[in-house]
Motif scaffolding. Structure first.
Motif: not given
Length: 148
Positions: A3-14
């Protein structure tokens, strides 16, 4: 996937989502979704670009264009005769024993590199490799944003 990795991708893409929205608003373009904004601005998602540049870095390492010892990262099995992928198959020298190692460069790039067609990995120089790599669909290797 963690989940942390998905959250990181979401944050950067945001961040890119925000700026593409701002650019479109400033240019008075109609409201559109993220994929449409990327297409209109001729951009790729950051996740897609990471896969692309990971493979470019891997090419440079394998072909000794960088002063990095490839033997510390992976071994090249050029004698493999397989009907899938290419004859320059890589094998990681370290086995990920912990979740955090799954996201190391070698763990990310080896399965993607092994799936590339022969004409891409056997390119004679980096420019040819990059132009041939653009013809390969890398979206299956993007988990959240497979936009080219």
């Amino acid at each position: 996937m963690e989940g942390v990795h998905i959250k990181d991708i979401e944050h950067i893409e945001g961040v890119q989502r925000f700026f593409t929205r701002a650019i479109c608003k400033r240019a008075r373009l109609p409201r559109m979704d993220y994929a449409s904004r990327l297409a209109n601005l001729d951009l790729s998602s950051l996740e897609y670009r990471r896969v692309y540049f990971d493979l470019t870095m891997c090419y440079k390492i394998v072909n000794k264009l960088l002063d990095i010892d490839a033997a510390e990262m992976f071994t090249v099995n050029s004698n493999v005769h397989s009907t899938r992928g290419n004859s320059y198959r890589l094998q990681s020298t370290t086995i990920p024993r912990h979740d955090f190692r799954l996201y190391f460069f070698t763990s990310r790039v080896v399965p993607i590199w092994n799936s590339l067609p022969q004409h891409v990995v056997s390119s004679v120089n980096i420019i040819t490799f990059m132009s041939r790599l653009k013809t390969v669909d890398l979206s299956p290797f993007c988990k959240l944003y497979p936009f080219k």
